[in-house]
Design a protein around this motif. Structure first.
Motif, PDB file in Angstrom:
ATOM      1  N   LEU A  43       0.820  -1.211   0.000  1.00 49.95           N
ATOM      2  CA  LEU A  43       0.000   0.000   0.000  1.00 49.95           C
ATOM      3  C   LEU A  43       0.854   1.261   0.000  1.00 49.95           C
ATOM      4  O   LEU A  43       0.508   2.249  -0.642  1.00 49.95           O
ATOM      5  N   ALA A  47       0.534   4.150  -2.588  1.00 49.76           N
ATOM      6  CA  ALA A  47       0.200   5.473  -2.055  1.00 49.76           C
ATOM      7  C   ALA A  47       1.221   6.515  -2.499  1.00 49.76           C
ATOM      8  O   ALA A  47       0.856   7.622  -2.894  1.00 49.76           O
ATOM      9  N   ASP A  51      -1.867   6.816  -5.841  1.00 51.23           N
ATOM     10  CA  ASP A  51      -3.161   6.146  -5.780  1.00 51.23           C
ATOM     11  C   ASP A  51      -3.909   6.605  -4.525  1.00 51.23           C
ATOM     12  O   ASP A  51      -3.501   6.323  -3.404  1.00 51.23           O
ATOM     13  N   VAL A  52      -5.049   7.307  -4.728  1.00 49.33           N
ATOM     14  CA  VAL A  52      -5.770   7.936  -3.635  1.00 49.33           C
ATOM     15  C   VAL A  52      -6.336   6.896  -2.664  1.00 49.33           C
ATOM     16  O   VAL A  52      -6.246   7.059  -1.445  1.00 49.33           O
ATOM     17  N   GLU A  53      -6.915   5.825  -3.165  1.00 52.60           N
ATOM     18  CA  GLU A  53      -7.483   4.796  -2.294  1.00 52.60           C
ATOM     19  C   GLU A  53      -6.398   4.160  -1.427  1.00 52.60           C
ATOM     20  O   GLU A  53      -6.600   3.920  -0.233  1.00 52.60           O
ATOM     21  N   SER A  54      -5.232   3.913  -2.009  1.00 52.60           N
ATOM     22  CA  SER A  54      -4.116   3.338  -1.255  1.00 52.60           C
ATOM     23  C   SER A  54      -3.596   4.309  -0.201  1.00 52.60           C
ATOM     24  O   SER A  54      -3.199   3.908   0.888  1.00 52.60           O
ATOM     25  N   GLN A  55      -3.602   5.593  -0.528  1.00 56.42           N
ATOM     26  CA  GLN A  55      -3.183   6.596   0.437  1.00 56.42           C
ATOM     27  C   GLN A  55      -4.082   6.563   1.667  1.00 56.42           C
ATOM     28  O   GLN A  55      -3.610   6.596   2.800  1.00 56.42           O
ATOM     29  N   TYR A  56      -5.393   6.459   1.438  1.00 57.23           N
ATOM     30  CA  TYR A  56      -6.346   6.416   2.540  1.00 57.23           C
ATOM     31  C   TYR A  56      -6.189   5.134   3.360  1.00 57.23           C
ATOM     32  O   TYR A  56      -6.142   5.170   4.592  1.00 57.23           O
ATOM     33  N   LYS A  57      -6.095   3.997   2.685  1.00 57.52           N
ATOM     34  CA  LYS A  57      -5.951   2.715   3.384  1.00 57.52           C
ATOM     35  C   LYS A  57      -4.640   2.653   4.172  1.00 57.52           C
ATOM     36  O   LYS A  57      -4.600   2.142   5.291  1.00 57.52           O
ATOM     37  N   TYR A  79      -3.370  10.934   4.974  1.00 61.20           N
ATOM     38  CA  TYR A  79      -4.746  11.409   4.912  1.00 61.20           C
ATOM     39  C   TYR A  79      -4.830  12.695   4.091  1.00 61.20           C
ATOM     40  O   TYR A  79      -5.723  12.860   3.263  1.00 61.20           O
ATOM     41  N   ALA A  82      -4.549  11.991   0.443  1.00 59.40           N
ATOM     42  CA  ALA A  82      -5.769  11.386  -0.123  1.00 59.40           C
ATOM     43  C   ALA A  82      -6.847  12.454  -0.271  1.00 59.40           C
ATOM     44  O   ALA A  82      -7.687  12.398  -1.114  1.00 59.40           O
TER      45      ALA A  82
END
Length: 82
Positions: A43, A47, A51-57, A79, A82
């Motif tokens: 991740l 990130a 990749d926005v989703e990976s940044q959040y996860k 955060y 993202a």
């Protein structure tokens, strides 16, 4: 060292042996330290590539400490990304 403890022990050799043993067998080097699991590593790479989703996860993993050493400062960075 006082002779009444162990009169036949060469304490200098004992200390040298102990240090070598600890350095070579028991102490971890900084490069051996793993601060996060494989999923967190994956991740983080995604990130960092944007990749926005990976940044959040990845931020959640860092915030909760579930899969990596907890680091709220670093979590806030991801955060914000993202």
């Amino acid at each position: 060292m006082p002779d009444y403890i162990l009169p036949c022990v060469d304490y200098d050799k004992y200390i040298e042996y102990t240090r070598k043993t600890l350095d070579n067998r028991f102490l971890l080097k900084d490069s051996d330290m793993k601060t996060q699991g494989t999923r967190a590593d994956e991740l983080q790479v995604l990130a960092d590539s944007g990749d926005v989703e990976s940044q959040y996860k990845y931020a959640i993993i860092l915030e909760t400490g579930d899969g990596a050493i907890r680091n709220t400062k670093e979590a806030m960075k991801y955060y914000k990304m993202a």
